[in-house]
Design an enzyme around this catalytic site. Structure first.
Site, PDB file in Angstrom:
ATOM      1  N   LYS A   1       0.885  -1.174   0.000  1.00  0.00           N
ATOM      2  CA  LYS A   1       0.000   0.000   0.000  1.00  0.00           C
ATOM      3  C   LYS A   1       0.920   1.221   0.000  1.00  0.00           C
ATOM      4  O   LYS A   1       1.129   1.896   1.015  1.00  0.00           O
ATOM      5  CB  LYS A   1      -0.949  -0.019   1.200  1.00  0.00           C
ATOM      6  CG  LYS A   1      -2.084   0.969   1.079  1.00  0.00           C
ATOM      7  CD  LYS A   1      -3.166   0.702   2.103  1.00  0.00           C
ATOM      8  CE  LYS A   1      -4.097   1.887   2.270  1.00  0.00           C
ATOM      9  NZ  LYS A   1      -4.867   2.259   1.082  1.00  0.00           N
ATOM     10  N   ALA A   2       1.534   1.440  -1.155  1.00  0.00           N
ATOM     11  CA  ALA A   2       2.573   2.459  -1.327  1.00  0.00           C
ATOM     12  C   ALA A   2       1.947   3.715  -1.933  1.00  0.00           C
ATOM     13  O   ALA A   2       1.091   3.617  -2.816  1.00  0.00           O
ATOM     14  CB  ALA A   2       3.657   1.919  -2.256  1.00  0.00           C
TER      15      ALA A   2
END
Ligand code: PMP
Length: 299
Positions: A159-160
């Site tokens: 979840k960048a």
């Protein structure tokens, strides 16, 4: 009512091990995370003072960082404790909680071996991610131009922050045209997800949802699959092509912020808010927020 900018609110933010006054939680302009997207985050919700799937979210934060080649300098248990402290310090019981970890300003350039990892956790009231009227009628989604990338092109399981660049572009395009959100296809042209939520369809009483092989396998997605199975509903995870959208009767999206939100339109295709969507919305509310479900039932 004008929205108070997020850097000008009252309360406390947990920053690198301690609670600081909201306005003091600042970063320098020469921060690696800002220039090179070396940052990962989470979104979680508290209901009645309890953060739903707290440890799972903090585990994912740790995993997301590892995928981007950095370590979070706090254990999952420490992050769990910190998130609870943030809720307490801000006197919140129903809230959205946002942890974020990023590389600092000790080194500039693509290489970042000597940067320190910073971690912050903030929380605020965020009742409905979508406009409540749109949510009640079912959302309108536009089919996006950008596609979710091939796992060989981007770290799709993290979840960048960098993965959201195309989401913001597409969400803006959709909103400018009067839609609520965008449906993104993947690099192969298969249906993938919305810009911040997973997607489900109903066909003849069976749920169909894309296999999460190039986008986030959401914690809400997995929760809703569990709830559907408890109801005896069949859930098929498979590749779904956009041409199939005409064959589905119901559609909804799932995510921590979005919760379970019905979809009424995707481009030219329309859906009704049917029994399965309503049942899963109610089951999700009952699971995360038992007090509210009880009031509704007695209501
Ligand atoms: N996909 C994207 C792109 C998201 O941002 C989110 C929200 N985190 C999700 C799916 C759903 O994930 P979750 O249910 O874990 O919030």
């Amino acid at each position: 009512m004008p929205i108070v900018p997020y850097d000008q609110r009252e309360g406390f933010i947990w920053l690198n091990g301690q609670l600081v006054p909201w306005g003091d939680a600042r970063v320098h302009v020469l921060t690696h995370g800002l220039h090179y997207a070396s940052a990962v985050f989470e979104g979680m919700r508290a209901y009645d003072g309890q953060i739903f799937k707290l440890t799972e979210h903090n585990q994912r934060l740790h995993e997301s960082a590892k995928i981007l080649d950095f370590e979070i300098p706090y254990s999952i248990a420490e992050l769990d404790k910190a998130a609870r402290e943030v809720l307490r310090a801000n006197k919140l019981s129903d809230a959205y909680v946002r942890p974020i970890a990023w590389r600092g300003s000790e080194q500039m350039g693509v290489a970042a071996q000597n940067t320190k990892t910073n971690v912050a956790i903030a929380a605020w009231n965020w009742d409905s991610y979508f406009d409540p009227a749109a949510r009640a009628k079912g959302l309108r989604l536009k089919i996006a131009d950008y596609r979710r990338p091939d796992p060989r092109t981007a770290p799709v399981e993290s979840k960048a922050t960098g993965l959201y660049m195309i989401c913001t572009i597409e969400k803006h395009k959709a909103e400018r045209e009067g839609y609520n959100d965008a449906l993104m296809l993947d690099w192969r042209g298969q249906v993938a997800e919305a810009t911040g939520a997973n997607i489900f369809f109903v066909q003849n009483g069976v749920l169909h949802t894309p296999l999460p092989d190039c986008f986030l396998d959401g914690i809400t997605r997995r929760t809703v699959i569990g709830l559907a199975k408890q109801r005896g509903l069949k859930v098929i995870e498979r590749a779904i092509l956009p041409e199939e959208l005409s064959g589905f009767s119901e559609c909804f999206i799932t995510g921590t912020a979005a919760e379970v939100t019905p979809v009424a339109e995707i481009g030219q295709y329309t859906f009704t808010i049917g029994d399965i969507t309503r049942t899963l919305m109610d089951d999700f509310t009952a699971l995360v927020h038992p007090a509210k479900a009880k009031v509704a039932a007695e209501g």
